[in-house]
Each structure stands twice: as C-alpha cells, then as structure tokens.
Design a protein around this motif. Structure first.
Motif, PDB file in Angstrom:
ATOM      1  N   LEU A   1       0.822  -1.212   0.000  1.00 23.18           N
ATOM      2  CA  LEU A   1       0.000   0.000   0.000  1.00 23.18           C
ATOM      3  C   LEU A   1       0.853   1.258   0.000  1.00 23.18           C
ATOM      4  CD1 LEU A   1      -2.828  -1.002   2.511  1.00 23.18           C
ATOM      5  CD2 LEU A   1      -3.034  -0.728   0.040  1.00 23.18           C
ATOM      6  N   LEU A   2       1.938   1.226   0.741  1.00 25.39           N
ATOM      7  CA  LEU A   2       2.790   2.414   0.818  1.00 25.39           C
ATOM      8  C   LEU A   2       3.574   2.629  -0.469  1.00 25.39           C
ATOM      9  CD1 LEU A   2       4.117   2.163   4.480  1.00 25.39           C
ATOM     10  CD2 LEU A   2       2.558   3.865   3.559  1.00 25.39           C
ATOM     11  N   PHE A   3       4.140   1.562  -0.999  1.00 29.09           N
ATOM     12  CA  PHE A   3       4.967   1.710  -2.191  1.00 29.09           C
ATOM     13  C   PHE A   3       4.145   1.902  -3.457  1.00 29.09           C
ATOM     14  CE2 PHE A   3       8.094  -0.939   0.350  1.00 29.09           C
ATOM     15  CZ  PHE A   3       8.769   0.181   0.801  1.00 29.09           C
ATOM     16  N   SER A   4       2.845   1.596  -3.397  1.00 30.10           N
ATOM     17  CA  SER A   4       1.974   1.844  -4.549  1.00 30.10           C
ATOM     18  C   SER A   4       1.211   3.153  -4.401  1.00 30.10           C
ATOM     19  CB  SER A   4       0.978   0.696  -4.717  1.00 30.10           C
ATOM     20  OG  SER A   4       0.122   0.616  -3.592  1.00 30.10           O
ATOM     21  N   GLY A   5       1.542   3.944  -3.375  1.00 32.69           N
ATOM     22  CA  GLY A   5       0.865   5.216  -3.137  1.00 32.69           C
ATOM     23  C   GLY A   5       1.327   6.290  -4.107  1.00 32.69           C
ATOM     24  N   GLY A   6       0.921   7.513  -3.811  1.00 33.30           N
ATOM     25  CA  GLY A   6       1.261   8.633  -4.684  1.00 33.30           C
ATOM     26  C   GLY A   6       2.747   8.911  -4.736  1.00 33.30           C
ATOM     27  N   GLU A   7       3.165   9.704  -5.680  1.00 32.44           N
ATOM     28  CA  GLU A   7       4.575  10.035  -5.847  1.00 32.44           C
ATOM     29  C   GLU A   7       5.112  10.861  -4.680  1.00 32.44           C
ATOM     30  OE1 GLU A   7       6.585   8.942  -8.148  1.00 32.44           O
ATOM     31  OE2 GLU A   7       4.990   7.789  -9.093  1.00 32.44           O
ATOM     32  N   LYS A   8       4.205  11.556  -3.969  1.00 27.07           N
ATOM     33  CA  LYS A   8       4.645  12.418  -2.879  1.00 27.07           C
ATOM     34  C   LYS A   8       4.825  11.640  -1.571  1.00 27.07           C
ATOM     35  CE  LYS A   8       2.299  16.473  -4.775  1.00 27.07           C
ATOM     36  NZ  LYS A   8       1.275  17.527  -4.540  1.00 27.07           N
ATOM     37  N   SER A   9       4.598  10.349  -1.615  1.00 21.37           N
ATOM     38  CA  SER A   9       4.697   9.567  -0.388  1.00 21.37           C
ATOM     39  C   SER A   9       6.112   9.605   0.171  1.00 21.37           C
ATOM     40  CB  SER A   9       4.300   8.106  -0.657  1.00 21.37           C
ATOM     41  OG  SER A   9       4.472   7.342   0.497  1.00 21.37           O
ATOM     42  N   LYS A  10       6.216   9.891   1.458  1.00 19.20           N
ATOM     43  CA  LYS A  10       7.526   9.949   2.108  1.00 19.20           C
ATOM     44  C   LYS A  10       8.161   8.573   2.226  1.00 19.20           C
ATOM     45  CE  LYS A  10       6.305  13.979   4.924  1.00 19.20           C
ATOM     46  NZ  LYS A  10       6.154  14.502   6.308  1.00 19.20           N
ATOM     47  N   VAL A  11       7.366   7.526   2.040  1.00 18.47           N
ATOM     48  CA  VAL A  11       7.895   6.186   2.207  1.00 18.47           C
ATOM     49  C   VAL A  11       8.879   5.827   1.107  1.00 18.47           C
ATOM     50  CG1 VAL A  11       7.199   3.772   2.526  1.00 18.47           C
ATOM     51  CG2 VAL A  11       5.719   5.597   3.275  1.00 18.47           C
ATOM     52  N   LYS A  12       8.821   6.540   0.008  1.00 13.02           N
ATOM     53  CA  LYS A  12       9.756   6.257  -1.076  1.00 13.02           C
ATOM     54  C   LYS A  12      11.191   6.362  -0.588  1.00 13.02           C
ATOM     55  CE  LYS A  12       6.395   6.078  -4.134  1.00 13.02           C
ATOM     56  NZ  LYS A  12       6.004   4.833  -4.777  1.00 13.02           N
ATOM     57  N   ARG A  13      11.409   7.170   0.451  1.00 15.12           N
ATOM     58  CA  ARG A  13      12.759   7.342   0.969  1.00 15.12           C
ATOM     59  C   ARG A  13      13.078   6.321   2.064  1.00 15.12           C
ATOM     60  NH1 ARG A  13      10.791  12.727   1.265  1.00 15.12           N
ATOM     61  NH2 ARG A  13      10.791  12.582   3.548  1.00 15.12           N
ATOM     62  N   SER A  14      12.086   5.468   2.415  1.00 22.01           N
ATOM     63  CA  SER A  14      12.291   4.506   3.501  1.00 22.01           C
ATOM     64  C   SER A  14      12.164   3.075   2.991  1.00 22.01           C
ATOM     65  CB  SER A  14      11.277   4.759   4.616  1.00 22.01           C
ATOM     66  OG  SER A  14      11.345   6.094   5.048  1.00 22.01           O
ATOM     67  N   VAL A  15      12.808   2.807   1.874  1.00 14.84           N
ATOM     68  CA  VAL A  15      12.691   1.486   1.245  1.00 14.84           C
ATOM     69  C   VAL A  15      13.238   0.396   2.162  1.00 14.84           C
ATOM     70  CG1 VAL A  15      13.367   0.106  -0.747  1.00 14.84           C
ATOM     71  CG2 VAL A  15      12.855   2.528  -1.030  1.00 14.84           C
ATOM     72  N   ALA A  16      14.234   0.718   2.961  1.00 19.20           N
ATOM     73  CA  ALA A  16      14.887  -0.295   3.800  1.00 19.20           C
ATOM     74  C   ALA A  16      14.137  -0.567   5.100  1.00 19.20           C
ATOM     75  CB  ALA A  16      16.315   0.153   4.123  1.00 19.20           C
ATOM     76  N   PHE A  17      13.037   0.149   5.360  1.00 19.96           N
ATOM     77  CA  PHE A  17      12.357   0.004   6.648  1.00 19.96           C
ATOM     78  C   PHE A  17      11.822  -1.411   6.856  1.00 19.96           C
ATOM     79  CE2 PHE A  17       8.563   0.158   9.335  1.00 19.96           C
ATOM     80  CZ  PHE A  17       9.057   0.806  10.447  1.00 19.96           C
ATOM     81  N   PHE A  18      11.086  -1.931   5.877  1.00 24.17           N
ATOM     82  CA  PHE A  18      10.435  -3.228   6.052  1.00 24.17           C
ATOM     83  C   PHE A  18      11.434  -4.386   6.110  1.00 24.17           C
ATOM     84  CE2 PHE A  18       6.909  -0.616   4.631  1.00 24.17           C
ATOM     85  CZ  PHE A  18       5.911  -1.010   5.501  1.00 24.17           C
ATOM     86  N   PRO A  19      12.438  -4.444   5.206  1.00 26.28           N
ATOM     87  CA  PRO A  19      13.441  -5.508   5.372  1.00 26.28           C
ATOM     88  C   PRO A  19      14.167  -5.432   6.707  1.00 26.28           C
ATOM     89  CG  PRO A  19      13.607  -4.530   3.199  1.00 26.28           C
ATOM     90  CD  PRO A  19      12.659  -3.676   3.973  1.00 26.28           C
ATOM     91  N   ALA A  20      14.484  -4.213   7.169  1.00 26.01           N
ATOM     92  CA  ALA A  20      15.187  -4.065   8.439  1.00 26.01           C
ATOM     93  C   ALA A  20      14.318  -4.523   9.603  1.00 26.01           C
ATOM     94  CB  ALA A  20      15.607  -2.605   8.635  1.00 26.01           C
ATOM     95  N   VAL A  21      13.053  -4.100   9.600  1.00 24.45           N
ATOM     96  CA  VAL A  21      12.135  -4.485  10.675  1.00 24.45           C
ATOM     97  C   VAL A  21      11.917  -5.996  10.674  1.00 24.45           C
ATOM     98  CG1 VAL A  21       9.695  -4.428  11.301  1.00 24.45           C
ATOM     99  CG2 VAL A  21      10.929  -2.300  10.986  1.00 24.45           C
ATOM    100  N   GLY A  22      11.696  -6.561   9.475  1.00 25.53           N
ATOM    101  CA  GLY A  22      11.487  -8.007   9.395  1.00 25.53           C
ATOM    102  C   GLY A  22      12.683  -8.782   9.893  1.00 25.53           C
ATOM    103  N   ALA A  23      13.888  -8.330   9.528  1.00 28.18           N
ATOM    104  CA  ALA A  23      15.105  -9.009   9.974  1.00 28.18           C
ATOM    105  C   ALA A  23      15.268  -8.928  11.488  1.00 28.18           C
ATOM    106  CB  ALA A  23      16.318  -8.397   9.278  1.00 28.18           C
TER     107      ALA A  23
END
Length: 401
Positions: free
Chosen positions: A71-93
């Motif tokens: 949902l976050l990565f398919s959101g609008g272009e202005k989404s701040k999550v675009k800069r947090s690509v490593a969040f989910f792999p880091a949290v999962g690990a």
C-alpha cells in the motif's frame, strides 16, 4: 506465551495488531527518538507473535507487513515512504533475529509439527467438509447464534474425533453463515470487503492508514483458521482501527469536496443528508432493541445447561418424573443437543420404561458418531430383550471408537 487471552492464537492476534500500528506510527513520526521507540515497540510485539507459537498468527503477521508495504509503495509520488525502502526488510530481519534468539527451537519445532498434523486430517481443516454440509442444510436462516455447539455433532463424520465437542469452527467465514444463514453471513463479509476497498481508494495513503489496513487484513486472514473476532478484546480493538480508517476516508473526501467548491467559486445549494450516519444509527438502534429483548427474557446456552443436566443423573433421591420434566424444558430450548436425551434415557431406564429407547433414538440422530450413545442403546435393547438389535448397536459403538 499466551498473554491474558490464555489461547496463544488470540494473543498472537492482539500482538499482531499492536506491532503493525506501531510500525505505521514509527514511519509517520517526525521526532527521531519517538520513531526509534515506536519501531522498537513494534519489533518486541512482532517477536511476541512468534513466541506465541501460533502458526496462523505468524503467517498472518507476515501478510500484514506485506500488505502495508504494498500500500505504501503503490501510493502517490509524494509519499515519504519512497525514501524509507529499507524500513520493512530491516524491521522483518530484527523481528526474526529477536524471535530466533529467544526461542528458535520451539518455533521451528511447532511449524514442523503443524504441517504433518494438518496433512494427516487431524487438524482444523478436517472439520470443514462437515461444516459445509451443515451450512447447505441451513443455508437461508442458519442454525441460530450460539447453536453451533449443540448442532454440529449431528454432522461430524467418523474420521473426526468424537471424544470432544466443538464450540467454534475456527473458520469465521464458515462459522458466520452457519449461524446467521448465507444471505446475512455472506452479506456481512462482502460488505466488509467493499468498505475496506472504499476506505483505501478514497482515503489517505500514508503510513498510519497502511498500518491499519494491514492489521485489518492480517486479522481477517488469521480468522480463516481461528475465531479471535469472537473475543471482545480483539473485536473492539479492530473496530476502533476500522472506525479510524473510515473517518480518515471521510475526512479525505470532505477535503477534496471543499477544495473543488473553493476552486469553482460556487457554494452547493443541495441539502446534504448523511445517509451513512442514518444507516449506522438505525442498525445500532435495532441491535440495542434485540439486546434489550434478550436481557428481558434471557435463555441459557447449551453449554450452561450441561452441569444441571448431568447433576440429574447423580441425584439418586430426586423424583424421576420431576427430573424428566426439567429435561423436557432443556430439550425445548436446545432440541439439537444430544446430552439431555441421553440423561432422560438413563432416568427412564431406572424405571424400566421403554421410553428410554425413544430418548436414545433422538440422541443418536443428533450425534450419530458418538460411541457412548450406541453403547447405552445396546444395553437398553438387551434389557428389553432385543438381542439382535443390541448387537448392531455394539458394533456401531466399536466402529466409532
């Protein structure tokens, strides 16, 4: 661990919702310290999901993280999550690392144990064919809320254990239409899916919204093999989450409408009727009325009657006719429950009354796979000189264990 829910599957659902919401709030936090603390809280609760050893909870938690990320990565272009690509792999690990450090052996052993357990036909899935048969026979109106406990034994096949009584199907998508009927049960499920779609389509696409949607989907998926939505602690928490999702969608729509009117320089002359609020208030009033009726004339559940019914067989001094009168009242309230018929049969046998056979016949109709009923029937038939029929009942008792 099982938390205060006692059942680890329900504890996993509670921790799963908390972990996903913590991740969403962490990604939206502006302060670095707050972001770190929220992320750590989510990691600890996520590890708690693994420590419950609930395979369904672990799988649902992974699905919730996946939905949130999509949902976050398919959101609008202005989404701040675009800069947090490593969040989910880091949290999962980090969740996996903490879980493995605390209980790697038990977690792996539980997963290995559950897979062959299910394949052998002894798991929760083995109840589904019997439940489907029960559903088709009560397709329009269902068996009634709370009547699953006393009605399901009639449909249990010989392959399913007859040593226990099932209070819930542990599949909410079958259990709901079984109790309420297909029109209402399936209608509720479809309405929930449509509502979630509209909330996500018209609402904000920010981390908190994605986290709430992920938590909703995760709990919904877990209820394929559980019944955590039957517990108030999970149901109220999820109601708050979905209510917040609905409010964010309404806020987003209202904001766009105000922006549109402001851009056109015109004020709408139409009278706005909040139909959604009218419908919700009407349904709330109906449910309150039904609850009030049930409070005025409360009916005990079948499970609540068990102790009273069994006590009748132990009280040797009680008049048998009075005990049978009590049994008939229980039967009128729960006609699909086999136990009152069995007790009535045993009371009748004390008087050598052949009516015991009629009571046993009804009990076997409601629970044909119960060996105790066939054994009791065989002994009654022998007492009344029906040796050949008694042998058939002994054979059925042996076949059912």
């Amino acid at each position: 661990i099982s938390t205060s829910f006692v059942n680890p599957n329900h504890g996993a659902a509670f921790l799963m919702i908390g972990a996903l919401l913590a991740f969403g709030l962490a990604m939206a936090a502006e302060d670095l310290q707050q972001r770190i603390l929220l992320a750590l809280a989510g990691i600890v609760m996520g590890a708690g999901v693994f420590l419950t050893l609930s395979v369904g909870g672990i799988a649902a938690f992974g699905l919730g993280l996946f939905v949130m990320a999509v949902l976050l990565f398919s959101g609008g272009e202005k989404s701040k999550v675009k800069r947090s690509v490593a969040f989910f792999p880091a949290v999962g690990a980090l969740v996996l690392t903490l879980s493995s450090w605390l209980a790697y052996g038990p977690i792996v052993e539980e997963i290995r144990h559950k897979l062959p357990h299910t394949d052998a036909g002894l798991g929760k899935l083995s109840l589904w064919p019997s439940a489907l048969k029960m559903l088709w026979e009560h397709a329009w109106t269902g068996v009634g809320r709370g009547a699953f406990y006393s009605t399901f034994p009639r449909y249990i096949s010989g392959e399913v254990s007859t040593k226990v009584t099932y209070t819930h199907l542990e599949n909410q998508y079958l259990h709901l239409p079984i109790e309420w009927g297909i029109p209402i049960g399936v209608g509720i499920i479809l309405a929930s899916i449509v509502a979630l779609y509209l909330w996500l389509r018209k609402g904000h696409r920010d981390p908190p919204t994605a986290a709430m949607a992920g938590a909703t989907v995760a709990v919904a998926a877990q209820n394929l093999v559980d019944f955590s939505l039957e517990l108030l602690g999970i149901a109220v928490m999820l109601a708050i989450v979905t209510g917040t999702l609905s409010a964010r969608e309404a806020e987003s729509v209202a904001h766009r409408q105000r922006k549109k009117r402001k851009g056109s320089g015109q004020r709408s002359s139409r009278v706005h009727i909040p139909w959604r609020n009218v419908i919700v208030l009407g349904m709330t009033a109906l449910l309150m009325a039904l609850a009030l009726v049930s409070l005025i004339t409360p009916l005990p559940r079948a499970a609540d009657e068990v102790a009273k019914v069994i006590a009748l067989t132990k009280d040797k001094d009680a008049p048998i006719n009075d005990s049978l009168s009590t049994i008939r009242n229980v039967v009128n309230r729960h006609p699909s429950f086999y136990l009152p018929y069995l007790v009535a049969a045993r009371l009748s046998l004390r008087q050598n009354d052949r009516a015991a056979l009629r009571w046993l016949n009804r009990a076997i109709y409601n629970y044909p796979a119960n060996p105790e009923l066939h054994l009791q029937t065989a002994e009654a038939l022998l007492r009344f000189g029906q040796r050949h029929q008694a042998m058939l009942q002994y054979r059925l008792a042996m076949q059912h264990g």
